[in-house]
Each structure stands twice: as C-alpha cells, then as structure tokens.
Design a protein around this motif. Structure first.
Motif, PDB file in Angstrom:
ATOM      1  N   ARG A  94     -36.459 -32.532   1.026  1.00  0.00           N
ATOM      2  CA  ARG A  94     -36.007 -33.359   1.927  1.00  0.00           C
ATOM      3  C   ARG A  94     -34.740 -32.762   2.576  1.00  0.00           C
ATOM      4  NH1 ARG A  94     -36.760 -38.027   4.215  1.00  0.00           N
ATOM      5  NH2 ARG A  94     -38.374 -38.675   2.768  1.00  0.00           N
ATOM      6  N   VAL A  95     -34.548 -32.440   3.731  1.00  0.00           N
ATOM      7  CA  VAL A  95     -33.328 -31.619   4.176  1.00  0.00           C
ATOM      8  C   VAL A  95     -32.677 -32.676   5.413  1.00  0.00           C
ATOM      9  CG1 VAL A  95     -32.493 -29.970   5.492  1.00  0.00           C
ATOM     10  CG2 VAL A  95     -34.626 -29.475   4.258  1.00  0.00           C
ATOM     11  N   THR A  96     -31.543 -32.943   4.877  1.00  0.00           N
ATOM     12  CA  THR A  96     -30.597 -33.925   5.729  1.00  0.00           C
ATOM     13  C   THR A  96     -29.404 -32.937   6.424  1.00  0.00           C
ATOM     14  OG1 THR A  96     -31.031 -35.714   4.143  1.00  0.00           O
ATOM     15  CG2 THR A  96     -29.296 -36.089   5.719  1.00  0.00           C
ATOM     16  N   THR A 102     -23.199 -30.453   7.824  1.00  0.00           N
ATOM     17  CA  THR A 102     -23.339 -30.311   6.349  1.00  0.00           C
ATOM     18  C   THR A 102     -24.562 -30.587   6.242  1.00  0.00           C
ATOM     19  OG1 THR A 102     -22.508 -32.581   5.686  1.00  0.00           O
ATOM     20  CG2 THR A 102     -20.948 -30.688   5.737  1.00  0.00           C
ATOM     21  N   LEU A 103     -25.170 -29.870   5.127  1.00  0.00           N
ATOM     22  CA  LEU A 103     -26.701 -29.968   4.632  1.00  0.00           C
ATOM     23  C   LEU A 103     -26.781 -30.742   3.213  1.00  0.00           C
ATOM     24  CD1 LEU A 103     -27.983 -26.758   5.893  1.00  0.00           C
ATOM     25  CD2 LEU A 103     -28.332 -28.577   6.919  1.00  0.00           C
ATOM     26  N   GLU A 104     -27.723 -31.495   3.241  1.00  0.00           N
ATOM     27  CA  GLU A 104     -28.137 -32.096   1.927  1.00  0.00           C
ATOM     28  C   GLU A 104     -29.589 -31.667   1.551  1.00  0.00           C
ATOM     29  OE1 GLU A 104     -27.405 -36.019   1.806  1.00  0.00           O
ATOM     30  OE2 GLU A 104     -25.201 -35.954   2.228  1.00  0.00           O
ATOM     31  N   PHE A 105     -29.739 -31.199   0.372  1.00  0.00           N
ATOM     32  CA  PHE A 105     -31.265 -30.837   0.107  1.00  0.00           C
ATOM     33  C   PHE A 105     -31.706 -31.855  -1.337  1.00  0.00           C
ATOM     34  CE2 PHE A 105     -29.256 -27.002   1.781  1.00  0.00           C
ATOM     35  CZ  PHE A 105     -30.191 -26.764   2.683  1.00  0.00           C
ATOM     36  N   ASN A 106     -32.770 -32.616  -1.173  1.00  0.00           N
ATOM     37  CA  ASN A 106     -33.485 -33.285  -2.276  1.00  0.00           C
ATOM     38  C   ASN A 106     -34.797 -33.076  -2.303  1.00  0.00           C
ATOM     39  OD1 ASN A 106     -30.893 -35.013  -2.704  1.00  0.00           O
ATOM     40  ND2 ASN A 106     -31.348 -35.873  -0.731  1.00  0.00           N
ATOM     41  N   VAL A 130     -26.511 -23.298  -1.843  1.00  0.00           N
ATOM     42  CA  VAL A 130     -25.254 -23.607  -1.579  1.00  0.00           C
ATOM     43  C   VAL A 130     -24.938 -22.369  -0.529  1.00  0.00           C
ATOM     44  CG1 VAL A 130     -24.166 -24.679  -3.368  1.00  0.00           C
ATOM     45  CG2 VAL A 130     -24.339 -22.240  -3.631  1.00  0.00           C
ATOM     46  N   ASP A 131     -23.855 -22.486   0.356  1.00  0.00           N
ATOM     47  CA  ASP A 131     -23.393 -21.039   1.076  1.00  0.00           C
ATOM     48  C   ASP A 131     -24.483 -20.645   2.066  1.00  0.00           C
ATOM     49  OD1 ASP A 131     -21.100 -20.487  -0.100  1.00  0.00           O
ATOM     50  OD2 ASP A 131     -21.956 -19.295  -1.430  1.00  0.00           O
ATOM     51  N   PHE A 132     -25.193 -22.119   2.658  1.00  0.00           N
ATOM     52  CA  PHE A 132     -26.135 -21.977   3.755  1.00  0.00           C
ATOM     53  C   PHE A 132     -25.533 -21.720   5.114  1.00  0.00           C
ATOM     54  CE2 PHE A 132     -30.202 -23.443   5.494  1.00  0.00           C
ATOM     55  CZ  PHE A 132     -30.814 -23.205   4.391  1.00  0.00           C
ATOM     56  N   PRO A 133     -26.286 -20.982   5.802  1.00  0.00           N
ATOM     57  CA  PRO A 133     -25.521 -20.482   6.983  1.00  0.00           C
ATOM     58  C   PRO A 133     -25.475 -21.866   7.886  1.00  0.00           C
ATOM     59  CG  PRO A 133     -27.515 -19.274   6.615  1.00  0.00           C
ATOM     60  CD  PRO A 133     -27.536 -20.202   5.651  1.00  0.00           C
ATOM     61  N   LYS A 134     -24.356 -21.761   8.883  1.00  0.00           N
ATOM     62  CA  LYS A 134     -23.909 -22.855   9.919  1.00  0.00           C
ATOM     63  C   LYS A 134     -25.092 -23.459  10.493  1.00  0.00           C
ATOM     64  CE  LYS A 134     -20.466 -24.373  13.012  1.00  0.00           C
ATOM     65  NZ  LYS A 134     -21.278 -25.279  13.836  1.00  0.00           N
ATOM     66  N   VAL A 135     -25.341 -24.721  10.501  1.00  0.00           N
ATOM     67  CA  VAL A 135     -26.310 -25.113  11.228  1.00  0.00           C
ATOM     68  C   VAL A 135     -25.569 -26.370  12.195  1.00  0.00           C
ATOM     69  CG1 VAL A 135     -28.263 -26.919  10.970  1.00  0.00           C
ATOM     70  CG2 VAL A 135     -27.860 -25.512   9.595  1.00  0.00           C
ATOM     71  N   ASN A 136     -26.014 -26.328  13.620  1.00  0.00           N
ATOM     72  CA  ASN A 136     -25.525 -27.387  14.615  1.00  0.00           C
ATOM     73  C   ASN A 136     -26.480 -28.421  14.409  1.00  0.00           C
ATOM     74  OD1 ASN A 136     -23.770 -25.468  15.373  1.00  0.00           O
ATOM     75  ND2 ASN A 136     -25.303 -24.539  16.718  1.00  0.00           N
ATOM     76  N   PRO A 137     -25.644 -29.695  14.465  1.00  0.00           N
ATOM     77  CA  PRO A 137     -26.530 -30.759  14.043  1.00  0.00           C
ATOM     78  C   PRO A 137     -27.181 -31.390  15.429  1.00  0.00           C
ATOM     79  CG  PRO A 137     -24.318 -31.599  14.491  1.00  0.00           C
ATOM     80  CD  PRO A 137     -24.456 -30.006  14.271  1.00  0.00           C
ATOM     81  N   GLN A 148     -33.369 -36.317   9.421  1.00  0.00           N
ATOM     82  CA  GLN A 148     -34.054 -35.848   7.955  1.00  0.00           C
ATOM     83  C   GLN A 148     -35.219 -35.311   8.493  1.00  0.00           C
ATOM     84  OE1 GLN A 148     -33.545 -39.378   5.525  1.00  0.00           O
ATOM     85  NE2 GLN A 148     -32.064 -38.690   4.288  1.00  0.00           N
ATOM     86  N   PHE A 149     -35.888 -34.314   7.414  1.00  0.00           N
ATOM     87  CA  PHE A 149     -37.082 -33.950   7.669  1.00  0.00           C
ATOM     88  C   PHE A 149     -37.143 -33.317   6.414  1.00  0.00           C
ATOM     89  CE2 PHE A 149     -34.189 -31.344   9.933  1.00  0.00           C
ATOM     90  CZ  PHE A 149     -33.979 -30.351   9.098  1.00  0.00           C
ATOM     91  N   VAL A 150     -38.654 -33.135   6.003  1.00  0.00           N
ATOM     92  CA  VAL A 150     -39.238 -32.705   4.697  1.00  0.00           C
ATOM     93  C   VAL A 150     -40.022 -31.268   5.011  1.00  0.00           C
ATOM     94  CG1 VAL A 150     -40.926 -33.118   2.857  1.00  0.00           C
ATOM     95  CG2 VAL A 150     -39.383 -35.086   3.792  1.00  0.00           C
ATOM     96  N   LEU A 151     -39.805 -30.503   4.287  1.00  0.00           N
ATOM     97  CA  LEU A 151     -40.166 -28.915   4.496  1.00  0.00           C
ATOM     98  C   LEU A 151     -40.906 -28.606   3.384  1.00  0.00           C
ATOM     99  CD1 LEU A 151     -37.166 -26.954   5.919  1.00  0.00           C
ATOM    100  CD2 LEU A 151     -39.162 -27.627   7.113  1.00  0.00           C
ATOM    101  N   PRO A 152     -42.101 -27.963   3.538  1.00  0.00           N
ATOM    102  CA  PRO A 152     -42.717 -27.456   2.170  1.00  0.00           C
ATOM    103  C   PRO A 152     -42.241 -26.149   1.939  1.00  0.00           C
ATOM    104  CG  PRO A 152     -44.046 -27.431   4.211  1.00  0.00           C
ATOM    105  CD  PRO A 152     -42.930 -28.127   4.426  1.00  0.00           C
ATOM    106  N   VAL A 153     -41.777 -25.825   0.848  1.00  0.00           N
ATOM    107  CA  VAL A 153     -41.209 -24.629   0.357  1.00  0.00           C
ATOM    108  C   VAL A 153     -42.084 -24.127  -0.514  1.00  0.00           C
ATOM    109  CG1 VAL A 153     -39.182 -23.522  -0.530  1.00  0.00           C
ATOM    110  CG2 VAL A 153     -39.052 -25.563   0.892  1.00  0.00           C
TER     111      VAL A 153
END
Length: 158
Positions: A94-96, A102-106, A130-137, A148-153
C-alpha cells in the motif's frame, strides 16, 4: 382612459417584483458545488519527472505506476526477501502519497497470513524503500491531496 393608464402603470410597477430572480446564497452555491465534486477521483494522479512530458492522463497514470513498481522491485531485489521467504513471490504494497510529496509504504498481507513474519517483512520494506525519487502529489482542483493505492510487487522472478 386615464384610469386605465394609471391601472396599467400600477400593475406594471408591482409586477416587476414578481419577475426578479432569487439570487442563491453563498452556502447554497457551496453545497451545490460540494455535491458535484467526485471525491473518489483526483484531477491529476501523482507523477514523477519522467512522466511529466506525457500529455494523456491515462498514459501518465500508467507511466507513474510502472515507474513506482519497477523502482520498488529494484530496491527489493538487492535484499534477501526471496531467500528468507522462498514461498513468497509477490507482495502487495500500500503506497500513500501525502500532499507534502512524502511516501509511505505498508505491506498488505492476507488476514490469515501466519506463514510469513509480517513484522520482519515490514521492517525490510521500510529499510529498503528510503531515498525514493521525488514524487509530485495528486491534485484535486489544483490542491495537493493524499492518495493511496495498492501495487503488486514481484519479489521472486523465475
């Protein structure tokens, strides 16, 4: 004739009040606008610099999700998740994306997942992502919003 003209003028003057349109109040206009807004969708999805050059919204969204998935898989490929958990081939994350970029990963686990050490997987994810590339909200009516969205990795590729 004078009486008819006076009656006509009198009727004309008072009838104008009935033709006036009622101006809606600010609260009524605000309520109407709030009902029209689709709160489940954003106007612009989050984006990264590489995807900014695309003009089509669907391509831009797909570019962002592809970039995010590839970056997460790349950061997790250097770890021992595949060796520590050999049965784990894909994990849902789950990526927020917060309004301040800022990004949160769960990690998302099935409710009956006792086969995996969820705390260990969560700590590995947090350490590696950590040190994730800059993401524009994402934007809703020009204002940055939380998405928020869920990505299969894919962890293990054969």
């Amino acid at each position: 004739m004078k009486k008819a003209l006076a009656l006509f003028l009198l009727t004309f003057c008072f009838s104008c009040q009935y033709l006036e349109k009622k101006v809606p109040s600010e609260q009524e206009l605000l309520d109407q606008q709030m009902k029209e807004i689709n709160w489940k969708e954003v106007d612009e999805y989050p984006s990264v610099t590489d995807c900014e050059k695309l003009t089509d919204a669907a391509q831009r969204k797909q570019c962002f999700f592809d970039f995010l998935t590839a970056t997460i898989e790349q950061k997790l490929a250097v770890d021992t998740l595949a060796t520590m958990f050999p049965k784990l081939d894909t994990i849902e994350v789950r990526v927020t994306v917060l309004p301040d970029a800022t990004l949160e990963f769960n990690p998302e686990f099935p409710k009956d997942s006792v086969a995996y050490d969820t705390i260990k997987i969560d700590s590995i994810l947090k350490a590696r992502l950590v040190d994730f590339p800059k993401v524009n909200p994402a934007l809703k009516r020009g204002i940055p919003v939380k998405t928020q969205f869920v990505l299969p990795v894919i962890i293990k590729q054969e």
